[in-house]
Motif scaffolding. Sequence first.
Motif, mmCIF file in Angstrom:
data_model
loop_
_atom_site.group_PDB
_atom_site.id
_atom_site.type_symbol
_atom_site.label_atom_id
_atom_site.label_comp_id
_atom_site.label_asym_id
_atom_site.label_seq_id
_atom_site.Cartn_x
_atom_site.Cartn_y
_atom_site.Cartn_z
ATOM 1 N N PRO A 59 1.109 -1.562 0.139
ATOM 2 C CA PRO A 59 0.042 0.051 -0.291
ATOM 3 C C PRO A 59 0.983 1.515 0.462
ATOM 4 C CG PRO A 59 -0.805 -1.217 1.131
ATOM 5 C CD PRO A 59 0.168 -2.230 1.141
ATOM 6 N N ASP A 60 1.989 1.638 0.827
ATOM 7 C CA ASP A 60 2.817 2.460 0.365
ATOM 8 C C ASP A 60 3.405 2.381 -0.574
ATOM 9 O OD1 ASP A 60 2.212 3.684 3.165
ATOM 10 O OD2 ASP A 60 3.571 2.576 5.182
ATOM 11 N N ALA A 61 3.702 1.583 -1.681
ATOM 12 C CA ALA A 61 4.603 1.871 -2.736
ATOM 13 C C ALA A 61 3.321 2.544 -3.614
ATOM 14 C CB ALA A 61 5.168 0.383 -3.015
ATOM 15 N N VAL A 62 2.770 1.626 -3.815
ATOM 16 C CA VAL A 62 1.207 2.303 -4.627
ATOM 17 C C VAL A 62 1.211 3.500 -4.466
ATOM 18 C CG1 VAL A 62 -1.200 1.785 -4.928
ATOM 19 C CG2 VAL A 62 0.264 0.215 -5.045
ATOM 20 N N ALA A 63 0.811 4.385 -2.842
ATOM 21 C CA ALA A 63 -0.077 5.117 -2.831
ATOM 22 C C ALA A 63 1.340 6.216 -2.875
ATOM 23 C CB ALA A 63 0.353 5.831 -1.170
ATOM 24 N N ALA A 64 2.741 5.939 -2.826
ATOM 25 C CA ALA A 64 3.624 6.748 -3.294
ATOM 26 C C ALA A 64 3.698 7.574 -4.666
ATOM 27 C CB ALA A 64 5.577 6.265 -2.946
ATOM 28 N N PHE A 65 2.823 6.154 -5.599
ATOM 29 C CA PHE A 65 3.175 6.544 -7.428
ATOM 30 C C PHE A 65 1.547 6.933 -7.503
ATOM 31 C CE2 PHE A 65 7.544 4.663 -6.207
ATOM 32 C CZ PHE A 65 8.071 4.613 -7.411
ATOM 33 N N ASP A 66 0.971 7.555 -6.560
ATOM 34 C CA ASP A 66 -0.346 8.014 -6.937
ATOM 35 C C ASP A 66 -1.426 7.139 -7.002
ATOM 36 O OD1 ASP A 66 0.327 10.912 -6.429
ATOM 37 O OD2 ASP A 66 1.524 10.331 -8.318
ATOM 38 N N GLY A 67 -1.414 6.021 -6.837
ATOM 39 C CA GLY A 67 -1.942 4.512 -7.345
ATOM 40 C C GLY A 67 -2.763 4.164 -5.967
ATOM 41 N N PRO A 96 -2.533 7.565 -11.863
ATOM 42 C CA PRO A 96 -2.862 8.292 -13.444
ATOM 43 C C PRO A 96 -2.569 8.512 -14.560
ATOM 44 C CG PRO A 96 -0.884 9.119 -11.314
ATOM 45 C CD PRO A 96 -1.872 8.234 -11.311
ATOM 46 N N SER A 97 -1.657 7.945 -14.687
ATOM 47 C CA SER A 97 -1.364 7.774 -15.563
ATOM 48 C C SER A 97 -0.239 6.199 -16.035
ATOM 49 C CB SER A 97 0.044 8.581 -16.884
ATOM 50 O OG SER A 97 1.242 8.351 -15.407
ATOM 51 N N MET A 98 0.141 6.021 -17.150
ATOM 52 C CA MET A 98 1.135 4.372 -17.565
ATOM 53 C C MET A 98 2.721 5.341 -17.252
ATOM 54 S SD MET A 98 1.044 1.968 -18.586
ATOM 55 C CE MET A 98 0.399 0.982 -19.933
ATOM 56 N N ASP A 99 3.150 5.777 -17.297
ATOM 57 C CA ASP A 99 4.897 6.768 -16.383
ATOM 58 C C ASP A 99 4.559 6.445 -14.952
ATOM 59 O OD1 ASP A 99 5.432 7.382 -18.928
ATOM 60 O OD2 ASP A 99 5.036 9.441 -18.664
ATOM 61 N N ARG A 100 3.782 7.116 -14.205
ATOM 62 C CA ARG A 100 3.273 6.843 -12.911
ATOM 63 C C ARG A 100 3.381 4.776 -12.546
ATOM 64 N NH1 ARG A 100 5.910 9.651 -9.565
ATOM 65 N NH2 ARG A 100 4.355 9.205 -8.227
ATOM 66 N N LEU A 101 2.258 4.145 -13.775
ATOM 67 C CA LEU A 101 2.507 2.887 -13.395
ATOM 68 C C LEU A 101 4.154 2.030 -13.686
ATOM 69 C CD1 LEU A 101 -0.143 0.478 -14.301
ATOM 70 C CD2 LEU A 101 2.750 -0.491 -13.988
ATOM 71 N N ARG A 102 4.721 2.718 -14.603
ATOM 72 C CA ARG A 102 6.420 1.915 -15.051
ATOM 73 C C ARG A 102 7.001 2.282 -13.492
ATOM 74 N NH1 ARG A 102 5.216 3.785 -20.128
ATOM 75 N NH2 ARG A 102 4.558 2.142 -21.707
ATOM 76 N N ALA A 103 6.689 3.572 -13.546
ATOM 77 C CA ALA A 103 7.771 4.008 -11.711
ATOM 78 C C ALA A 103 7.690 3.207 -10.738
ATOM 79 C CB ALA A 103 7.549 5.853 -12.276
ATOM 80 N N PHE A 104 5.901 3.007 -10.865
ATOM 81 C CA PHE A 104 6.089 2.729 -9.312
ATOM 82 C C PHE A 104 6.281 1.179 -9.279
ATOM 83 C CE2 PHE A 104 3.118 -1.779 -8.759
ATOM 84 C CZ PHE A 104 3.073 -1.465 -7.129
ATOM 85 N N SER A 144 10.188 0.682 -8.816
ATOM 86 C CA SER A 144 10.601 1.748 -8.076
ATOM 87 C C SER A 144 11.655 1.020 -7.243
ATOM 88 C CB SER A 144 9.373 2.342 -7.130
ATOM 89 O OG SER A 144 8.725 1.279 -6.435
ATOM 90 N N ALA A 145 12.205 1.051 -6.337
ATOM 91 C CA ALA A 145 13.083 0.515 -5.179
ATOM 92 C C ALA A 145 12.133 -0.405 -4.448
ATOM 93 C CB ALA A 145 14.280 0.896 -4.506
ATOM 94 N N GLN A 146 11.685 0.826 -3.836
ATOM 95 C CA GLN A 146 9.996 0.840 -2.758
ATOM 96 C C GLN A 146 9.180 -0.668 -2.944
ATOM 97 O OE1 GLN A 146 7.414 4.113 -1.486
ATOM 98 N NE2 GLN A 146 6.925 3.437 -0.021
ATOM 99 N N TYR A 147 9.023 -0.576 -4.168
ATOM 100 C CA TYR A 147 8.348 -2.099 -4.501
ATOM 101 C C TYR A 147 8.978 -3.603 -4.773
ATOM 102 C CZ TYR A 147 5.249 -5.383 -6.751
ATOM 103 O OH TYR A 147 4.488 -6.271 -7.308
ATOM 104 N N GLN A 148 10.003 -2.806 -5.407
ATOM 105 C CA GLN A 148 10.961 -4.345 -5.726
ATOM 106 C C GLN A 148 11.150 -4.565 -4.294
ATOM 107 O OE1 GLN A 148 12.000 -5.489 -8.565
ATOM 108 N NE2 GLN A 148 9.809 -3.928 -9.595
ATOM 109 N N GLU A 149 11.495 -3.768 -3.317
ATOM 110 C CA GLU A 149 11.699 -4.217 -1.898
ATOM 111 C C GLU A 149 10.552 -5.170 -1.131
ATOM 112 O OE1 GLU A 149 11.530 -5.046 2.709
ATOM 113 O OE2 GLU A 149 9.871 -2.890 1.312
#
Length: 96
Positions: free
Chosen positions: A26-34, A61-69, A72-77
């Motif tokens: 949840p924190d990783a998703v929220a960090a990228f506006d998901g 909000p966008s494909m760019d934000r999804l890809r960044a999420f 991201s190091a936060q999601y990969q962890e």
Amino acid sequence: MSKAYLIARVEVTDPEAYRSYTARTPDAVAAFDGRFLVRGGAVEALEGPAEARRIVVIEFPSMDRLRAFFASAQYQEARSFRLGAAVFEAIAVEGA
């Protein structure tokens, strides 16, 4: 700008280890506006074969934000806790 959706089908093989993953996402998703639109729940097949896997849908909000999420190091962890605990399939889809 079109929204983007991460859609995952998950077969949980180790529920205890998988809980460690779901506690971190949840924190990783929220960090990228998901935001989670679907996170498990009952599934009913209306056409085609029955689906026994867990379904997850996350809106960004966008494909760019999804890809960044996803990169991201936060999601990969968080993802490291899922590996070996579930069989995971995910797609990214642009939408309205």
